[in-house]
Design a protein around this motif. Structure first.
Motif, PDB file in Angstrom:
ATOM      1  N   GLU A  50       0.816  -1.238  -0.145  1.00  0.00           N
ATOM      2  CA  GLU A  50       0.034   0.112   0.022  1.00  0.00           C
ATOM      3  C   GLU A  50       0.951   1.466  -0.144  1.00  0.00           C
ATOM      4  OE1 GLU A  50      -2.495  -3.242   2.108  1.00  0.00           O
ATOM      5  OE2 GLU A  50      -0.434  -2.312   1.996  1.00  0.00           O
ATOM      6  N   ALA A  51       1.875   1.199   0.808  1.00  0.00           N
ATOM      7  CA  ALA A  51       2.771   2.612   0.694  1.00  0.00           C
ATOM      8  C   ALA A  51       3.561   2.891  -0.381  1.00  0.00           C
ATOM      9  CB  ALA A  51       3.997   2.174   1.783  1.00  0.00           C
ATOM     10  N   VAL A  52       3.648   2.097  -1.441  1.00  0.00           N
ATOM     11  CA  VAL A  52       4.053   2.302  -2.760  1.00  0.00           C
ATOM     12  C   VAL A  52       2.880   3.113  -3.571  1.00  0.00           C
ATOM     13  CG1 VAL A  52       4.785   1.285  -5.037  1.00  0.00           C
ATOM     14  CG2 VAL A  52       5.532   0.166  -2.758  1.00  0.00           C
ATOM     15  N   ALA A  53       1.728   2.412  -3.811  1.00  0.00           N
ATOM     16  CA  ALA A  53       0.942   3.501  -4.556  1.00  0.00           C
ATOM     17  C   ALA A  53       0.476   4.609  -3.837  1.00  0.00           C
ATOM     18  CB  ALA A  53      -0.517   2.274  -4.738  1.00  0.00           C
ATOM     19  N   VAL A  54       0.195   4.495  -2.548  1.00  0.00           N
ATOM     20  CA  VAL A  54      -0.226   5.990  -1.868  1.00  0.00           C
ATOM     21  C   VAL A  54       0.968   6.930  -1.798  1.00  0.00           C
ATOM     22  CG1 VAL A  54      -0.852   6.895   0.249  1.00  0.00           C
ATOM     23  CG2 VAL A  54      -1.860   4.834  -0.498  1.00  0.00           C
ATOM     24  N   GLY A  55       2.024   6.445  -1.540  1.00  0.00           N
ATOM     25  CA  GLY A  55       3.264   7.427  -1.487  1.00  0.00           C
ATOM     26  C   GLY A  55       3.474   8.061  -2.797  1.00  0.00           C
ATOM     27  N   ILE A  56       3.133   7.438  -4.049  1.00  0.00           N
ATOM     28  CA  ILE A  56       3.434   8.070  -5.397  1.00  0.00           C
ATOM     29  C   ILE A  56       2.340   8.754  -5.612  1.00  0.00           C
ATOM     30  CG2 ILE A  56       3.395   7.137  -7.648  1.00  0.00           C
ATOM     31  CD1 ILE A  56       5.282   4.918  -7.026  1.00  0.00           C
ATOM     32  N   CYS A  57       1.326   8.233  -5.642  1.00  0.00           N
ATOM     33  CA  CYS A  57      -0.149   8.985  -6.200  1.00  0.00           C
ATOM     34  C   CYS A  57      -0.569  10.253  -5.376  1.00  0.00           C
ATOM     35  CB  CYS A  57      -1.413   8.066  -6.127  1.00  0.00           C
ATOM     36  SG  CYS A  57      -1.201   6.647  -7.364  1.00  0.00           S
ATOM     37  N   GLU A  58      -0.078  10.282  -4.151  1.00  0.00           N
ATOM     38  CA  GLU A  58      -0.131  11.376  -3.219  1.00  0.00           C
ATOM     39  C   GLU A  58       0.714  12.501  -3.808  1.00  0.00           C
ATOM     40  OE1 GLU A  58      -2.327  12.467  -0.495  1.00  0.00           O
ATOM     41  OE2 GLU A  58      -3.355  10.811  -1.168  1.00  0.00           O
ATOM     42  N   ALA A  59       1.742  12.317  -4.503  1.00  0.00           N
ATOM     43  CA  ALA A  59       2.518  13.554  -5.107  1.00  0.00           C
ATOM     44  C   ALA A  59       2.025  13.652  -6.362  1.00  0.00           C
ATOM     45  CB  ALA A  59       3.911  12.782  -5.468  1.00  0.00           C
ATOM     46  N   LEU A  60       1.102  13.069  -7.077  1.00  0.00           N
ATOM     47  CA  LEU A  60       0.391  13.464  -8.431  1.00  0.00           C
ATOM     48  C   LEU A  60      -0.626  14.530  -8.228  1.00  0.00           C
ATOM     49  CD1 LEU A  60       0.806   9.977  -9.844  1.00  0.00           C
ATOM     50  CD2 LEU A  60       2.648  11.791  -9.980  1.00  0.00           C
ATOM     51  N   LYS A  61      -0.994  15.367  -9.439  1.00  0.00           N
ATOM     52  CA  LYS A  61      -2.089  15.978  -9.500  1.00  0.00           C
ATOM     53  C   LYS A  61      -3.369  15.046 -10.080  1.00  0.00           C
ATOM     54  CE  LYS A  61      -0.491  18.961 -12.146  1.00  0.00           C
ATOM     55  NZ  LYS A  61      -0.356  20.325 -12.991  1.00  0.00           N
ATOM     56  N   VAL A  62      -4.392  15.396 -10.280  1.00  0.00           N
ATOM     57  CA  VAL A  62      -5.681  14.472 -10.793  1.00  0.00           C
ATOM     58  C   VAL A  62      -5.136  14.348 -12.479  1.00  0.00           C
ATOM     59  CG1 VAL A  62      -8.093  14.477 -11.301  1.00  0.00           C
ATOM     60  CG2 VAL A  62      -7.591  15.414  -9.147  1.00  0.00           C
ATOM     61  N   THR A  63      -4.643  15.556 -12.802  1.00  0.00           N
ATOM     62  CA  THR A  63      -4.383  15.359 -14.242  1.00  0.00           C
ATOM     63  C   THR A  63      -3.388  14.593 -14.556  1.00  0.00           C
ATOM     64  OG1 THR A  63      -3.175  17.498 -14.170  1.00  0.00           O
ATOM     65  CG2 THR A  63      -5.826  17.634 -14.758  1.00  0.00           C
ATOM     66  N   ASP A  64      -2.556  14.450 -13.727  1.00  0.00           N
ATOM     67  CA  ASP A  64      -1.135  13.241 -14.104  1.00  0.00           C
ATOM     68  C   ASP A  64      -1.748  11.976 -14.263  1.00  0.00           C
ATOM     69  OD1 ASP A  64       0.848  15.264 -13.607  1.00  0.00           O
ATOM     70  OD2 ASP A  64       0.881  14.966 -11.372  1.00  0.00           O
ATOM     71  N   LYS A  65      -1.052  11.502 -15.126  1.00  0.00           N
ATOM     72  CA  LYS A  65      -1.452  10.095 -15.565  1.00  0.00           C
ATOM     73  C   LYS A  65      -0.574   8.933 -14.809  1.00  0.00           C
ATOM     74  CE  LYS A  65      -4.178  11.969 -18.564  1.00  0.00           C
ATOM     75  NZ  LYS A  65      -3.840  13.368 -18.216  1.00  0.00           N
ATOM     76  N   ILE A  66      -1.308   7.697 -14.692  1.00  0.00           N
ATOM     77  CA  ILE A  66      -0.734   6.444 -14.258  1.00  0.00           C
ATOM     78  C   ILE A  66      -0.938   5.272 -14.981  1.00  0.00           C
ATOM     79  CG2 ILE A  66      -0.624   7.168 -11.889  1.00  0.00           C
ATOM     80  CD1 ILE A  66      -2.834   4.902 -11.261  1.00  0.00           C
ATOM     81  N   THR A  67      -0.101   4.366 -15.285  1.00  0.00           N
ATOM     82  CA  THR A  67      -0.840   3.041 -15.966  1.00  0.00           C
ATOM     83  C   THR A  67      -0.485   2.094 -14.730  1.00  0.00           C
ATOM     84  OG1 THR A  67       1.449   2.701 -16.758  1.00  0.00           O
ATOM     85  CG2 THR A  67      -0.229   3.913 -18.337  1.00  0.00           C
ATOM     86  N   SER A  68      -1.408   1.004 -14.828  1.00  0.00           N
ATOM     87  CA  SER A  68      -1.352  -0.244 -13.765  1.00  0.00           C
ATOM     88  C   SER A  68      -0.849  -1.290 -14.351  1.00  0.00           C
ATOM     89  CB  SER A  68      -2.677   0.011 -13.159  1.00  0.00           C
ATOM     90  OG  SER A  68      -2.775  -0.744 -11.968  1.00  0.00           O
ATOM     91  N   THR A  69      -1.176  -2.415 -13.458  1.00  0.00           N
ATOM     92  CA  THR A  69      -0.714  -3.770 -13.724  1.00  0.00           C
ATOM     93  C   THR A  69      -1.727  -4.660 -13.420  1.00  0.00           C
ATOM     94  OG1 THR A  69       0.071  -4.386 -11.493  1.00  0.00           O
ATOM     95  CG2 THR A  69       1.683  -2.953 -12.914  1.00  0.00           C
ATOM     96  N   HIS A  70      -1.724  -6.018 -13.690  1.00  0.00           N
ATOM     97  CA  HIS A  70      -2.726  -7.061 -13.105  1.00  0.00           C
ATOM     98  C   HIS A  70      -2.727  -6.793 -11.609  1.00  0.00           C
ATOM     99  CE1 HIS A  70       1.474  -8.976 -12.828  1.00  0.00           C
ATOM    100  NE2 HIS A  70       0.758  -9.685 -11.730  1.00  0.00           N
ATOM    101  N   ARG A  71      -1.781  -6.444 -10.884  1.00  0.00           N
ATOM    102  CA  ARG A  71      -2.092  -6.323  -9.276  1.00  0.00           C
ATOM    103  C   ARG A  71      -2.404  -4.773  -9.239  1.00  0.00           C
ATOM    104  NH1 ARG A  71      -0.454 -10.005  -6.515  1.00  0.00           N
ATOM    105  NH2 ARG A  71       1.095 -10.740  -7.834  1.00  0.00           N
ATOM    106  N   GLY A  72      -3.526  -4.305  -9.746  1.00  0.00           N
ATOM    107  CA  GLY A  72      -3.769  -2.771  -9.713  1.00  0.00           C
ATOM    108  C   GLY A  72      -4.776  -1.999  -8.978  1.00  0.00           C
ATOM    109  N   HIS A  73      -5.308  -2.980  -7.994  1.00  0.00           N
ATOM    110  CA  HIS A  73      -6.501  -2.215  -7.287  1.00  0.00           C
ATOM    111  C   HIS A  73      -5.867  -1.202  -6.267  1.00  0.00           C
ATOM    112  CE1 HIS A  73      -8.685  -6.499  -7.339  1.00  0.00           C
ATOM    113  NE2 HIS A  73      -8.710  -5.763  -8.426  1.00  0.00           N
TER     114      HIS A  73
END
Length: 333
Positions: A50-73
């Motif tokens: 959890e700390a990976v997804a949250v630590g990264i996404c909290e540094a992004l704006k809504v307009t920033d993009k991500i791509t995910s994986t099969h373990r993507g929830h």
């Protein structure tokens, strides 16, 4: 935990904690839906990372993009997805983010900049790099983060796109979630040499960080995102983490490739939520009672969302070719 940033405040920290708890709670409920035969297909649990997804996404704006994986929830929740729409998607219901047609491994949430999960290992690397190329061509300051696992470092696509990203200074961050295993094989048995060195071979600045420390992940990501916006990218991050469940929900007997003692050690001594909870209490940011109340609110929110999703409608059979052929009217057009 890493030292606190002076610019941060109580609200930031509590939001990060809540987001990690939301991911863990979502996964616990998704696992139960599978075990009770209420969810079609397989799913891959993100619990422990959890700390990976949250630590990264909290540094992004809504307009920033991500791509995910099969373990993507976890990525989906961390980027702003709601429980109701996510559970509807897992259960194949029409109110899901992809009208129930993407399921666990193909959720996309364009409203929050999530370009989608991908069942192909490393399959979204080209999409993420293309997204960053688009931002540069159109003059936007959007940054794209490409999540992938350690097993994907064996995919040739990774080297093709990193070469292009380095040549064109694209605003993309390649985030390798190294959870120690490529399906059922230890990472050190399938990855020769250093993973960060692979990015450095293309002249890409690479960092390794403790993926169980949400503050460390967030601090590094904020620095790299700010630099990527200024045209100093691309960057590469190797996040050392661990998945509590098997490769997928059906992978229950794991002793033939990793020990129960190893799993117990990570859960008891390196759990990202337990570590951050302890830090919050130690710093006087929240009391144990306040954290328990937050946990209970998230649990109730998930319970209500699951109940709603179970009773929600399936897409009409007339939609079977919707979003497949260009000449078929789209319900969401």
């Amino acid at each position: 935990m890493s030292a606190a940033k002076t610019s941060s405040n109580t609200e930031d920290y509590l939001r990060m904690y809540r987001q990690m708890v939301r991911i863990r709670t979502f996964e616990d409920n998704a696992n139960q839906l599978y075990l009770s035969a209420k969810m079609p297909g397989l799913t891959h649990m993100y619990s422990g990372e959890e700390a990976v997804a949250v630590g990264i996404c909290e540094a992004l704006k809504v307009t920033d993009k991500i791509t995910s994986t099969h373990r993507g929830h976890g990525h989906c929740v961390a980027k702003g997805a709601e429980f109701k729409e996510m559970f509807c998607e897992l259960l194949g219901k029409e109110e899901g983010y992809c009208r129930g047609k993407g399921g666990s491994m193909h959720i996309a949430d364009q409203s929050n900049g999530n370009l989608g999960a991908n069942a192909i290992v490393g399959g979204s690397m080209g999409i993420a790099t293309g997204s960053a190329f688009t931002a540069k061509l159109t003059g936007k300051d959007d940054v794209t983060v490409c999540f992938f696992g350690d097993g994907a470092t064996a995919q040739g696509l990774m080297y093709e796109v990193m070469n292009m990203a380095a040549l064109w200074n694209l605003p993309v961050i390649y985030a390798c979630e190294n959870n120690g295993y490529s399906e059922y094989t230890r990472t050190d048995e399938i990855a020769a040499g250093s993973i960060t060195a692979r990015a450095e071979a293309f002249g890409i600045e690479a960092h390794q960080v403790d993926g169980q420390d949400v503050l460390a992940v967030n601090e590094l990501t904020e620095q790299l995102v700010a630099r990527a916006r200024k045209g100093e990218g691309p960057f590469f991050m190797e996040l050392m983490t661990y998945r509590y469940h098997g490769h997928h929900v059906g992978d229950i007997n794991r002793e033939y490739y990793r020990s129960k003692e190893e799993e117990k050690d990570w859960k008891e001594n390196r759990d990202p939520i337990i570590k951050f909870r302890g830090w919050l209490v130690e710093q006087g940011i929240a009391t144990e009672d306040e954290i328990e109340a937050l946990n209970e609110a998230v649990r109730k929110d998930a319970e209500e969302a699951v109940t709603y999703a179970l009773e929600a409608r399936y897409p009409d059979e007339s939609e079977v070719d919707m979003h497949v052929y260009t000449d078929v009217k789209h319900a969401l057009a």
